[in-house]
Design a protein around this motif. Structure first.
Motif, short mmCIF file in Angstrom:
data_model
loop_
_atom_site.label_atom_id
_atom_site.label_comp_id
_atom_site.label_asym_id
_atom_site.label_seq_id
_atom_site.Cartn_x
_atom_site.Cartn_y
_atom_site.Cartn_z
N THR A 80 0.87 -1.23 -0.07
CA THR A 80 -0.06 -0.07 0.06
C THR A 80 0.91 1.29 -0.09
N VAL A 154 -10.32 -1.01 1.98
CA VAL A 154 -9.40 -2.05 1.51
C VAL A 154 -9.27 -3.10 2.81
N SER A 160 -6.49 -7.76 -2.85
CA SER A 160 -6.78 -6.77 -4.05
C SER A 160 -5.27 -6.08 -4.49
N PHE A 162 -3.27 -3.17 -4.94
CA PHE A 162 -3.53 -1.85 -4.64
C PHE A 162 -3.26 -0.77 -5.91
N PHE A 230 -12.73 -3.70 -1.96
CA PHE A 230 -11.75 -2.63 -2.49
C PHE A 230 -13.03 -1.62 -2.98
N TRP A 274 -7.15 -9.70 -8.39
CA TRP A 274 -7.13 -10.35 -6.95
C TRP A 274 -6.70 -11.72 -6.90
#
Length: 311
Positions: A80, A154, A160, A162, A230, A274
């Motif tokens: 992230t 998230v 997921s 980012f 997400f 994903w």
């Protein structure tokens, strides 16, 4: 269709007046300590959280619900922050990370604060709930106390990709160029026949298909993937949706979509990447039964107007 809805409302009122109230979740209560946060600048002395009702003061808030996530949170935060601090993003976007520890039994909050101390250029806020509410309750709490003009929820598992935030961001620019109430969500619908989904357990895939059938009955069949963790909200959309949220459990996403529909807030789905991550807290049998109950309670409360909102 209108006549059928009226008949449904009458049937629910006459058949389940008291049982509906008993089955409906109680109001979500926020305790005094939960109105504060800690960060690398205030490790011991909690500071007061802001309010979603305030004017946004940064570009993006990333809301991360976390329950017993000491094993998965570090890698998720790393990917992230790598994106948010990249040369192409950092100069143009201010942000905060709001990690909501949902009454964890492990050291999730302590670990989150330790990670915050390792990232001196990032604003990481840690909120600790006294009791476990459920994923929906943790997301709601983070949203109600975020500063961003756009708010992203998230999952802490990092399932997921980012970087796909930019796909959601671009779509929101198109739908709400003047910061209108808008919701853009990641979707895994395009992955249904790919290895990412095929490799999931048989029970989880059965749950997925069964859920889609029920969602059509509930009224959000137009959303192909309600459960992807997400989702991006404009501040004006969040200000209308999250104060009206009642469900704190896994199926809360469906309520968010129903509220958006009632409020005439546009919702767009964007395909995202994903992958399955080990360590899921989902108990397929137990949580499936809870989801079914919550969906029925949700539908009934909206039918008779107990939980209905107006634009």
């Amino acid at each position: 269709m209108l006549r059928r809805d009226e008949d449904d409302k009458l049937w629910v009122r006459e058949s389940f007046p008291s049982s509906l109230i008993l089955l409906s979740p109680p109001p979500i209560i926020t305790r005094p300590s939960e109105k504060t946060y800690r960060s690398r600048k205030s490790l011991k002395d909690p500071l007061n959280l802001p309010s979603l009702a305030d004017v946004g003061s940064i570009d993006l808030s990333v809301i991360i619900p976390a329950y017993n996530e000491t094993s998965r949170l570090p890698s998720m935060l790393e990917t992230t922050l790598d994106h948010l601090n990249s040369a192409s993003i950092r100069p143009t976007r201010t942000y905060e990370l709001v990690i909501v520890d949902d009454g964890s039994k492990d050291d999730t909050s302590a670990l989150a604060l330790k990670l915050a101390q390792q990232h001196l250029n990032s604003d990481i806020r840690v909120v600790t709930l006294e009791k476990n509410l459920g994923k929906g309750g943790a997301v709601r709490h983070g949203m109600l106390h975020a500063r961003g003009n756009r708010l992203l929820m998230v999952d802490a598992d990092g399932a997921s990709r980012f970087e796909d935030l930019e796909l959601l961001w671009k779509k929101m620019d198109e739908l709400g160029p003047k910061d209108e109430p808008t919701v853009v969500v990641g979707s895994r619908a395009h992955l249904v026949k790919t290895e990412a989904v095929v490799k999931r357990s048989v029970l989880r895939n059965i749950l997925m298909y069964g859920l889609h059938t029920i969602l059509r009955i509930v009224g959000v069949g137009h959303i192909r993937d309600t459960q992807c963790g997400f989702k991006l909200f404009s501040r004006r959309a969040a200000q209308q949706i999250f104060p009206a949220q009642h469900l704190a459990t896994w199926i809360f996403d469906v309520e968010l979509f129903l509220l958006a529909k009632q409020l005439s807030i546009p919702v767009a789905e964007v395909p995202v990447q994903w992958h399955e991550v080990a360590g899921s807290k989902l108990n397929v049998v137990k949580d499936s039964l809870q989801m079914l109950r919550d969906l029925l309670v949700l539908r009934a409360n909206h039918l008779i107007g107990r939980w209905k909102v107006s634009p």
